[in-house]
Scaffold this motif. Structure first.
Motif, short mmCIF file in Angstrom:
data_model
loop_
_atom_site.label_atom_id
_atom_site.label_comp_id
_atom_site.label_asym_id
_atom_site.label_seq_id
_atom_site.Cartn_x
_atom_site.Cartn_y
_atom_site.Cartn_z
N ALA A 96 8.96 8.10 -46.17
CA ALA A 96 7.85 7.76 -46.87
C ALA A 96 7.20 6.46 -45.57
O ALA A 96 6.07 6.40 -45.79
CB ALA A 96 7.99 7.38 -48.17
N LYS A 97 7.79 5.99 -45.14
CA LYS A 97 7.35 5.04 -44.42
C LYS A 97 6.65 5.33 -42.78
O LYS A 97 5.68 4.73 -42.62
CB LYS A 97 8.81 3.85 -43.61
CG LYS A 97 9.17 2.89 -44.44
CD LYS A 97 9.91 1.68 -43.92
CE LYS A 97 9.31 0.74 -42.94
NZ LYS A 97 10.45 -0.43 -43.01
N VAL A 98 7.16 6.74 -42.32
CA VAL A 98 6.85 7.19 -41.37
C VAL A 98 5.26 7.64 -41.51
O VAL A 98 4.35 7.71 -41.18
CB VAL A 98 7.44 8.12 -40.63
CG1 VAL A 98 7.10 8.86 -39.06
CG2 VAL A 98 8.88 7.73 -40.17
N TRP A 99 5.31 8.61 -42.72
CA TRP A 99 3.65 9.09 -42.92
C TRP A 99 3.24 7.99 -43.40
O TRP A 99 1.81 8.31 -43.63
CB TRP A 99 4.48 9.74 -44.62
CG TRP A 99 3.55 10.89 -44.78
CD1 TRP A 99 2.54 10.73 -45.95
CD2 TRP A 99 2.82 11.35 -44.29
NE1 TRP A 99 1.09 11.66 -45.77
CE2 TRP A 99 1.50 12.01 -44.92
CE3 TRP A 99 2.73 12.04 -43.52
CZ2 TRP A 99 0.32 13.36 -44.19
CZ3 TRP A 99 1.51 12.98 -42.33
CH2 TRP A 99 1.12 14.18 -43.56
N ASP A 100 3.44 7.12 -44.30
CA ASP A 100 2.61 6.15 -44.60
C ASP A 100 1.89 5.48 -43.51
O ASP A 100 0.45 5.28 -43.08
CB ASP A 100 2.92 4.66 -45.00
CG ASP A 100 2.17 3.56 -45.02
OD1 ASP A 100 1.26 4.27 -46.27
OD2 ASP A 100 2.32 2.63 -45.35
N LYS A 101 2.54 5.21 -42.37
CA LYS A 101 1.58 5.19 -40.85
C LYS A 101 1.17 5.87 -40.20
O LYS A 101 -0.41 5.89 -39.01
CB LYS A 101 3.34 5.28 -39.60
CG LYS A 101 3.63 3.83 -39.70
CD LYS A 101 2.82 2.38 -38.90
CE LYS A 101 3.92 1.09 -38.54
NZ LYS A 101 2.92 0.02 -38.58
N ILE A 102 1.38 7.81 -40.14
CA ILE A 102 0.15 8.52 -39.29
C ILE A 102 -0.04 9.40 -39.85
O ILE A 102 -1.05 9.74 -39.51
CB ILE A 102 1.09 9.49 -38.59
CG1 ILE A 102 2.62 10.55 -39.56
CG2 ILE A 102 2.62 9.04 -37.09
CD1 ILE A 102 3.29 11.55 -38.88
N ARG A 103 -0.63 9.15 -41.33
CA ARG A 103 -1.39 9.90 -42.32
C ARG A 103 -3.16 9.67 -42.13
O ARG A 103 -2.78 10.86 -42.35
CB ARG A 103 -0.63 9.91 -43.77
CG ARG A 103 -1.48 9.51 -44.69
CD ARG A 103 -1.26 9.13 -46.13
NE ARG A 103 -2.14 10.32 -46.99
CZ ARG A 103 -3.08 10.41 -46.72
NH1 ARG A 103 -3.99 9.13 -46.79
NH2 ARG A 103 -3.82 11.17 -47.53
N ASP A 104 -2.98 7.94 -41.83
CA ASP A 104 -4.42 8.09 -41.80
C ASP A 104 -5.07 8.50 -40.33
O ASP A 104 -4.10 7.97 -38.86
CB ASP A 104 -4.59 6.30 -41.45
CG ASP A 104 -5.81 5.59 -40.87
OD1 ASP A 104 -6.95 6.57 -41.45
OD2 ASP A 104 -6.46 4.45 -41.42
N PHE A 105 -5.89 9.41 -40.29
CA PHE A 105 -6.18 10.59 -38.93
C PHE A 105 -7.00 9.73 -37.91
O PHE A 105 -7.02 9.30 -36.68
CB PHE A 105 -6.97 11.47 -39.60
CG PHE A 105 -7.50 12.10 -38.34
CD1 PHE A 105 -6.05 12.95 -37.44
CD2 PHE A 105 -8.78 13.07 -37.89
CE1 PHE A 105 -6.51 13.59 -36.62
CE2 PHE A 105 -8.83 13.62 -36.84
CZ PHE A 105 -7.65 14.31 -36.54
#
Length: 145
Positions: free
Chosen positions: A15-24
């Motif tokens: 969840a922490k990793v996805w939070d960083k990268i999901r914003d294009f």
């Protein structure tokens, strides 16, 4: 068609990793080679079809289009529209998978593209090292628990 594949285990919950990268549009906040970025036409940065226009630290400019994103499957797929690299038809996917043993994240970044045979190895090596692995290493440093 050259193919790039890089994988890594990031010592942080998915969840922490996805939070960083999901914003294009967030590349400058986590990738060390990106100086600045903006989404064209004021569109949301998670809207499929939006285009990010960004500059590398060396001043090169790249434009990429978001082709797909899933919060459920935790991936984003994008295509390069403009780049100083001598390639065409570039499509990449960054995908995350939870590793339940240790609550860490398995990350995979792949790309395929067309280019002249004489520059294929150099492009594959450069993208693998300077883009994909550099990004994973930066995420590891920034998110380590």
């Amino acid at each position: 068609m050259p193919r790039v594949y890089v994988s890594s285990v990031i010592e942080a919950p998915i969840a922490k990793v996805w939070d960083k990268i999901r914003d294009f549009n967030a590349l400058p906040r986590w990738h060390p080679r990106i100086r600045d970025s903006r989404i064209e036409n004021g569109e949301p940065s998670d809207k499929v079809g939006c285009v990010r226009d960004f500059n590398l630290q060396n001043g090169d400019r790249i434009r990429e289009k978001l082709l797909g994103m899933s919060d459920y499957d935790m991936f984003c797929t994008y295509a390069i529209l403009e780049s100083p690299m001598p390639l065409t038809d570039y499509v990449a996917t960054l995908r995350l998978t939870p590793v339940t043993d240790g609550n860490v994240t398995f990350a995979e970044w792949t790309a395929e593209f067309e280019c002249a045979d004489e520059v294929a190895d150099e492009l594959v090596d450069g993208i693998s090292t300077n883009v994909f692995q550099a990004g994973f290493s930066a995420l590891q440093r920034n998110l380590a628990v």
